[in-house]
Design a protein around this motif. Sequence first.
Motif, PDB file in Angstrom:
ATOM      1  N   SER A  25      47.798  43.164  41.870  1.00 25.60           N
ATOM      2  CA  SER A  25      47.091  43.954  42.549  1.00 25.60           C
ATOM      3  C   SER A  25      46.765  45.269  42.082  1.00 25.60           C
ATOM      4  O   SER A  25      47.471  45.692  40.967  1.00 25.60           O
ATOM      5  N   SER A  27      43.957  46.551  40.494  1.00 24.81           N
ATOM      6  CA  SER A  27      43.342  46.720  39.531  1.00 24.81           C
ATOM      7  C   SER A  27      42.264  45.532  39.516  1.00 24.81           C
ATOM      8  O   SER A  27      42.020  44.630  40.578  1.00 24.81           O
ATOM      9  N   ILE A  28      41.213  45.406  38.684  1.00 25.32           N
ATOM     10  CA  ILE A  28      40.045  44.500  38.648  1.00 25.32           C
ATOM     11  C   ILE A  28      40.796  43.249  37.883  1.00 25.32           C
ATOM     12  O   ILE A  28      40.945  43.429  36.676  1.00 25.32           O
ATOM     13  N   SER A  30      39.937  40.379  36.775  1.00 23.88           N
ATOM     14  CA  SER A  30      38.949  39.723  36.167  1.00 23.88           C
ATOM     15  C   SER A  30      38.743  40.571  34.549  1.00 23.88           C
ATOM     16  O   SER A  30      38.346  39.870  33.505  1.00 23.88           O
ATOM     17  N   LYS A  31      39.119  41.677  34.665  1.00 25.84           N
ATOM     18  CA  LYS A  31      38.988  42.538  33.368  1.00 25.84           C
ATOM     19  C   LYS A  31      40.220  42.323  32.453  1.00 25.84           C
ATOM     20  O   LYS A  31      40.326  42.623  31.345  1.00 25.84           O
ATOM     21  N   TYR A  32      41.545  41.419  32.836  1.00 28.01           N
ATOM     22  CA  TYR A  32      42.484  41.234  32.170  1.00 28.01           C
ATOM     23  C   TYR A  32      42.562  39.776  31.595  1.00 28.01           C
ATOM     24  O   TYR A  32      42.209  38.859  32.065  1.00 28.01           O
ATOM     25  N   SER A  53      39.855  36.479  29.876  1.00 28.48           N
ATOM     26  CA  SER A  53      39.096  36.583  31.106  1.00 28.48           C
ATOM     27  C   SER A  53      37.960  35.661  31.235  1.00 28.48           C
ATOM     28  O   SER A  53      37.746  34.950  32.477  1.00 28.48           O
ATOM     29  N   ASN A  73      40.061  33.726  39.729  1.00 32.51           N
ATOM     30  CA  ASN A  73      39.840  35.474  39.918  1.00 32.51           C
ATOM     31  C   ASN A  73      39.826  35.710  41.289  1.00 32.51           C
ATOM     32  O   ASN A  73      39.664  37.016  41.539  1.00 32.51           O
ATOM     33  N   ASN A  76      43.140  36.602  42.446  1.00 34.59           N
ATOM     34  CA  ASN A  76      43.825  37.666  41.587  1.00 34.59           C
ATOM     35  C   ASN A  76      44.926  37.114  41.191  1.00 34.59           C
ATOM     36  O   ASN A  76      46.252  37.659  41.217  1.00 34.59           O
ATOM     37  N   PHE A 103      42.063  49.321  30.561  1.00 39.38           N
ATOM     38  CA  PHE A 103      42.674  49.046  31.626  1.00 39.38           C
ATOM     39  C   PHE A 103      44.265  49.033  31.617  1.00 39.38           C
ATOM     40  O   PHE A 103      44.645  48.649  32.497  1.00 39.38           O
TER      41      PHE A 103
END
Length: 117
Positions: A25, A27-28, A30-32, A53, A73, A76, A103
């Motif tokens: 939780s 943040s985005i 899918s960017k990780y 990703s 995704n 999350n 990020f």
Amino acid sequence: QVQLVESGGGLVQPGGSLRLSCVVSGSIFSKYAMGWYRQAPGNQRELVATIASGGTTNYADSVKGRFTISRDNAKNTVYLQMNSLKPEDTAVYLCNAAGGWAFGNYWGQGTQVTVSS
């Protein structure tokens, strides 16, 4: 503030299965690139599995063919399905979110997995 919360650990007999979950939780997701690591008492933290990703996966030799990492995704969440568990899999399992310089890099608190008869 990015938070990672693991769940699903426990006590299981040799040969059994467990499914770990890690919800991210703040943040985005899918960017990780996401990863599972483990640390047993007296041992260094070691990589178990990672998933990029885009879905590319990587496994430690010791778990290939037994563990499967996946991610959703939309939820999350990253999962680690662990089958054919062995006593040497006993450790605290930690979830990692690697987002690079943009990020950041984050760890969960860990969940205990104990494989014993």
